[in-house]
Write a protein that holds these residues in place. Structure first.
Motif, mmCIF file in Angstrom:
data_model
loop_
_atom_site.group_PDB
_atom_site.id
_atom_site.type_symbol
_atom_site.label_atom_id
_atom_site.label_comp_id
_atom_site.label_asym_id
_atom_site.label_seq_id
_atom_site.Cartn_x
_atom_site.Cartn_y
_atom_site.Cartn_z
ATOM 1 N N LYS A 27 41.560 38.845 38.538
ATOM 2 C CA LYS A 27 42.380 39.964 39.305
ATOM 3 C C LYS A 27 43.310 39.243 40.053
ATOM 4 O O LYS A 27 44.544 40.069 40.400
ATOM 5 C CB LYS A 27 41.430 41.105 39.559
ATOM 6 C CG LYS A 27 40.714 41.593 38.319
ATOM 7 C CD LYS A 27 39.840 42.702 38.737
ATOM 8 C CE LYS A 27 39.245 43.511 37.584
ATOM 9 N NZ LYS A 27 38.207 44.610 38.239
ATOM 10 N N GLU A 28 42.857 38.514 40.949
ATOM 11 C CA GLU A 28 43.664 38.037 42.146
ATOM 12 C C GLU A 28 44.941 37.366 41.601
ATOM 13 O O GLU A 28 46.119 37.293 41.922
ATOM 14 C CB GLU A 28 42.831 36.921 42.833
ATOM 15 C CG GLU A 28 42.056 37.631 43.974
ATOM 16 C CD GLU A 28 41.292 36.328 44.877
ATOM 17 O OE1 GLU A 28 42.019 35.446 45.356
ATOM 18 O OE2 GLU A 28 39.929 36.554 45.021
ATOM 19 N N GLN B 130 46.261 37.828 38.805
ATOM 20 C CA GLN B 130 47.054 38.775 38.070
ATOM 21 C C GLN B 130 48.323 39.396 39.173
ATOM 22 O O GLN B 130 49.406 39.624 38.486
ATOM 23 C CB GLN B 130 46.203 40.054 37.742
ATOM 24 C CG GLN B 130 45.710 39.777 36.205
ATOM 25 C CD GLN B 130 44.718 41.000 35.786
ATOM 26 O OE1 GLN B 130 44.426 41.800 36.636
ATOM 27 N NE2 GLN B 130 44.978 41.219 34.428
ATOM 28 N N LYS B 131 47.809 39.359 40.359
ATOM 29 C CA LYS B 131 48.763 39.832 41.177
ATOM 30 C C LYS B 131 50.103 39.004 41.277
ATOM 31 O O LYS B 131 51.180 39.604 41.859
ATOM 32 C CB LYS B 131 48.169 40.000 42.587
ATOM 33 C CG LYS B 131 47.079 41.108 42.681
ATOM 34 C CD LYS B 131 46.291 40.918 44.045
ATOM 35 C CE LYS B 131 45.130 41.912 44.119
ATOM 36 N NZ LYS B 131 44.478 41.770 45.370
ATOM 37 N N LYS C 180 51.183 37.213 38.773
ATOM 38 C CA LYS C 180 51.409 36.661 37.404
ATOM 39 C C LYS C 180 52.763 36.483 36.982
ATOM 40 O O LYS C 180 53.778 37.301 37.145
ATOM 41 C CB LYS C 180 50.879 37.915 36.353
ATOM 42 C CG LYS C 180 51.008 37.482 34.695
ATOM 43 C CD LYS C 180 50.551 38.860 34.283
ATOM 44 C CE LYS C 180 50.615 38.619 32.605
ATOM 45 N NZ LYS C 180 50.045 39.902 31.982
#
Length: 442
Positions: free
Chosen positions: A328-329, A331-332, A334
């Motif tokens: 998720k980190e 994804q920031k 991406k």
């Protein structure tokens, strides 16, 4: 007069038609032929019915069931009935068939069996062809044959580079049939102790090329590059292969804590690799569509798993809470299809060198990213009661023997418990700096 002429022509045609009626020879020895010239070119052309059409002196026009026509010479040799193929009608006409049959009869008269003589000529031609095929030719032929089964083009480059550099200078231009133990040894000796890993690969590749050449009829005899019972008596045994440098599992927690102080993408990748116990290329090649973050599952496609294409299968990796957090980190920030992209080419995955550079900055030249898997396996074996088969499944290792034959599932839920324990071990000690506490079994 005209009527008489017509009757004469009709009689001639009738006689000609009779001459092409197939005469199927009885089984057993052919009858002694005393004359030739029984067939005509026109009769040969018009004949269509399946059978053997006798031209005399053992020469027959043979018509197969599918209508194909060919010439056969039947004869006795040492009491055996032999059939000598002279050729198909579309290539050998009647006159040429008679000429070739006459030559064969002269061979028989001289005590030479035409069938065996042809076999000997064919064998000699094959030997000559084999002698004209060099080791380099045979090597390239073999590489092209097996190349489609390789997932990476790099392997083909390695094969060609190794053979070109170490084998070709010694016997690359020689006939593959001429390569012997002396030549193989001469190629290997200069690198056998100075470059043992390379030397071992070169030997195995030479052996593979020579094995393939034997199967194809390019050479005969034992393989001069084989190790067991042969080169092992000539060359010194190579030292055992070194394992990837691994961090002791007791140091993993402190190592993870250090990683978390660093902002580099490579630090996130190395931590994720450690928590999932996956291989370097599997982690760095991870793509967004492989993840089910809600289900906490990462599915690595078979094409990216280690192993032959026909054997490799997809690998489901259970994700711990911290592993999901890392994804998720990422994804920031991406930028493309890869979870851990290259810093210089965002549409490409991160290079393995980035992890090496990270370890150098951390002054940990003594370990490798692949060694993190060894740390996990050692911890699982020494500090938990989880079954060994579960730990091996986490590493995507194939279980061999009877157990592997009957193990059809992937032990996913049991693996999830083990990986959660591993993440808890890494996270708790990384956060608190506490001493190692053995984990309870599954």
């Amino acid at each position: 007069m005209a009527k008489a002429e017509k009757r004469s022509q009709a009689a001639a045609r009738k006689a000609e038609a009779v001459s092409v009626v197939p005469r199927v020879e009885p089984k057993g020895k052919p009858r002694r032929a005393t004359s030739t010239g029984k067939l005509t070119a026109l009769a040969v052309t018009r004949a269509t019915k399946r059978g053997m059409y006798n031209d005399g002196l053992g020469l027959y026009l043979q018509i197969a069931e599918n209508g194909s026509k060919s010439w056969i010479l039947r004869y006795l040799f040492n009491g055996r009935t032999r059939h000598y193929g002279i050729g198909p009608l579309h290539t050998v006409n009647l006159a040429e068939a008679r000429t070739r049959a006459a030559v064969a009869r002269l061979q028989i008269l001289d005590g030479i069996d035409p069938v065996e003589a042809r076999r000997e000529r064919k064998a000699a031609a094959q030997l000559e062809a084999a002698n004209s095929i060099t080791f380099d030719d045979a090597a390239e032929e073999h590489i092209k044959a097996i190349e489609p089964q390789w997932k990476s083009k790099k392997l083909g480059k390695q094969w060609r580079s190794h053979l070109k550099t170490y084998a070709s200078p010694h016997f690359g231009k020689l006939p593959v049939a001429a390569v012997d133990t002396g030549l193989v040894t001469r190629a290997l000796m200069p690198i056998w102790t100075t470059k043992p890993e390379t030397a071992s690969r070169v030997r195995m590749r030479i052996e593979a090329v020579l094995d393939a050449a034997k199967v194809k009829g390019y050479r005969t005899g034992d393989n001069p590059a084989r190790w067991d019972g042969h080169l092992q008596h000539i060359l010194a045994a190579l030292p055992a292969a070194k394992h990837h440098a691994a961090i002791p599992y007791t140091e993993v927690a402190a190592f993870i804590a250090d990683l978390r102080t660093r902002e580099a993408t490579s630090a996130r990748a190395l931590e994720f690799l450690t928590l999932t116990a996956t291989r370097t290329n599997e982690t760095l090649g991870a793509q967004w569509d492989e993840f089910d973050l809600q289900g906490k599952v990462w599915t690595v496609p078979a094409i990216r798993m280690k192993g032959k294409a026909k054997v490799a299968r997809e690998h489901r990796v259970p994700l711990s809470d911290r592993a999901v957090e890392i994804v998720k980190e990422m994804q920031k920030i991406k930028h493309g299809p890869f979870v851990f992209p290259s810093a210089f080419r965002p549409m490409k995955p991160m290079s393995g060198n980035a992890l090496l550079d990270l370890l150098k900055r951390m002054e940990r030249d003594d370990i490798t990213s692949h060694g993190m898997r060894a740390a996990f396996r050692t911890w699982a074996g020494e500090q938990t009661s989880h079954p060994g088969a579960v730990a091996e499944a986490c590493l995507a290792h194939v279980v061999k023997g009877v157990e592997g034959v009957y193990q059809r599932g992937d032990l996913f839920e049991k693996r999830r418990k083990l990986m959660d324990d591993w993440a808890r071990y890494c996270n708790d000690t990384a956060t608190t700096g506490a001493n190692v506490i053995p984990m309870r079994g599954a």
